[in-house]
Scaffold this active site. Structure first.
Site, PDB file in Angstrom:
ATOM      1  N   ASP A 171       0.842  -1.196   0.000  1.00 38.41           N
ATOM      2  CA  ASP A 171       0.000   0.000   0.000  1.00 38.41           C
ATOM      3  C   ASP A 171       0.880   1.248   0.000  1.00 38.41           C
ATOM      4  O   ASP A 171       2.067   1.181   0.331  1.00 38.41           O
ATOM      5  CB  ASP A 171      -0.942   0.010   1.212  1.00 38.41           C
ATOM      6  N   GLU A 226       0.354  -0.803   5.888  1.00 34.00           N
ATOM      7  CA  GLU A 226       1.418  -0.177   6.672  1.00 34.00           C
ATOM      8  C   GLU A 226       1.198   1.331   6.783  1.00 34.00           C
ATOM      9  O   GLU A 226       1.443   1.926   7.825  1.00 34.00           O
ATOM     10  CB  GLU A 226       2.787  -0.463   6.031  1.00 34.00           C
TER      11      GLU A 226
HETATM   12 ZN   LIG Z   1       6.842   2.102   4.026  1.00 33.24          ZN
END
Ligand SMILES: [Zn+2]
Length: 451
Positions: A95, A160
């Site tokens: 992501d 994340e």
């Molecule tokens: Zn990162």
């Protein structure tokens, strides 16, 4: 084969697979996998599917895509090593951060563009290059035609950039597949172009909202000003007690450990940070110890009448949000309590204070002794031609604490593909392609030597 020819053999193998790895990286950059954007849900799955097919392509078996507790899709693949061989878990995330204002970009964020030896695009470094790094290492080793010699599991997370909210549950759900002797988390930075780094510490922290009240209601400041204290001035005086006159954090009970001063140049640092001429840097001690190993406190928001809406009134209440970063030697819960105690104790004039503190994020400090670190240091030196620097990071990375907690016996290596010019999270994010190649070789050597 002598060690130097082994390095050169693998260097040639990395060079051979690099064009295909580059194509994979570009394919991933074209997918706008912004985990913070609910409208990008389809892209998140498309991104996970693309990663899954790449992992299958490097010979991993049992490749699955899974989202636990309504989280974003994570991809998992593994290849088992010989019996009793060590196991390595390779982590990256697919992501990316939102692009912000597209006008601030010189190129389209989701169109990979090479310029001046760098590849531009959102995620070109953070952290789609982390995925490409693992692919490159595995693909290069596969071309040598010998068995890997280690068991490998690759985990590519999908959230994340929003703080890995379901990662602890994911680690729990897949504990058997993820357990490893060595965990390589490829999501940090190198020291500068041409100089690799291992990230060995992270700060933790806590934020708190502090409210100050002095009056039951606002008052005419001409009729009552003088003896009657207003809450906004009281809040300012309270906030001013968070630092001493040199700029060191004045909250009692926090500690600062030592950090290698390295060769961080103060003038360069000021330029990079955009500090105005004449403005002094805060605190005492080496810059690296202030950045990585000690506390930092800042006021990040205030609720009070705006200047445009201000009237001649004694303000009855005001509040501020304060964030505290803590060094790796501090205990997060104790630091949280210290911040609350400080705010409660330092308001002037008997003003009423209420503090509500958020979750305490633990700092992280790697154990830098042991086989994995020794092997990594040598692999990095051989690949880059320069010994790796051990650095701290002043921020917190939620997923590292999650791994450290879930697998306390594993050796954790925090590596990365970024450099000081990468501008991760900002406009014009880019990857230094020369450093990327060295990083791929370093990881391939690491896997080969852990076997
Ligand atoms: Zn990162």
């Amino acid at each position: 084969m002598p060690p130097t020819s082994r390095v050169e053999e693998l260097r040639a193998a990395v060079a051979r697979v690099l064009p295909s790895v580059r194509a994979d990286l570009e394919q991933l950059v074209r997918i706008p996998s912004v985990s913070a954007d609910p409208a990008a849900a389809q892209s998140m799955w498309a991104s996970a599917e693309a990663v899954a097919s790449m992992l299958r392509g490097v010979g991993l078996s049992d490749v699955t895509i899974d989202a636990v507790d309504g989280g974003q899709p994570a991809v998992l693949g593994s290849s088992s090593g010989p019996p009793d061989a060590p196991t390595v878990l390779l982590y990256a995330h697919h992501d990316v951060q939102p692009v912000g204002d597209e006008n601030d970009w010189d190129t389209e964020p989701f169109v990979p563009v090479e310029s001046g030896g760098r590849l531009y695009g959102r995620g070109a470094a953070d952290d789609k290059a982390g995925i490409a790094l693992h692919l490159a290492a595995l693909r290069a080793l596969a071309t040598l035609g010998t068995d890997l010699g280690v068991g490998v599991t690759v985990l590519v997370e999908g959230e994340e950039e929003i703080g890995s909210p379901t990662l602890p549950a994911f680690l729990d759900a897949h504990r058997d597949r993820l357990a490893a002797d060595v965990i390589v988390l490829a999501d940090s930075t190198n020291w500068r172009v041409g100089v690799p780094a291992l990230t060995t510490s992270l700060r933790g922290g806590v934020s708190a909202v502090v409210q100050v009240r002095t009056l039951h209601h606002g008052l005419h400041n001409g009729l009552y000003g003088g003896p009657v204290p207003d809450a906004l001035t009281a809040l300012c005086r309270l906030l001013a007690t968070l630092h001493d006159d040199t700029g060191d954090v004045a909250v009692a009970g926090l500690t600062r450990s030592a950090a290698d001063p390295l060769d961080l140049d103060e003038q360069q640092f000021r330029r990079d940070a955009g500090v105005l001429d004449g403005v002094r840097l805060l605190g005492t001690g080496s810059l690296t110890s202030r950045l990585w190993a000690g506390p930092a406190v800042s006021v990040v928001g205030i609720d009070a009448p705006s200047v445009a809406g201000a009237s001649m009134t004694l303000v009855p209440s005001a509040r501020a949000k304060v964030t505290l970063r803590i060094g790796p030697a501090d205990d997060a819960e104790a630091a949280r309590a210290a911040l609350v105690a400080h705010l409660e104790a330092h308001a002037p004039w008997g003003a009423e204070v209420t503090v509500s503190a958020g979750k305490a994020v633990r700092p992280f400090s790697a154990t830098t002794t042991g086989t994995a670190y020794d092997v990594a240091r040598q692999a990095f030196s051989d690949a880059w031609g320069v010994a790796p620097v051990e650095i701290g990071v002043g921020g917190s990375i939620d997923f590292i604490a999650a791994f450290a907690q879930a697998f306390p016996d594993a050796q954790i290596l925090i590596t990365g593909v970024e450099d000081p010019d990468t501008r991760a999270h900002g406009p014009n994010e880019s990857l230094h392609l020369g450093d990327f190649e060295q990083a791929c070789l370093a990881e391939a050597l690491l896997l080969q030597r852990l076997a």
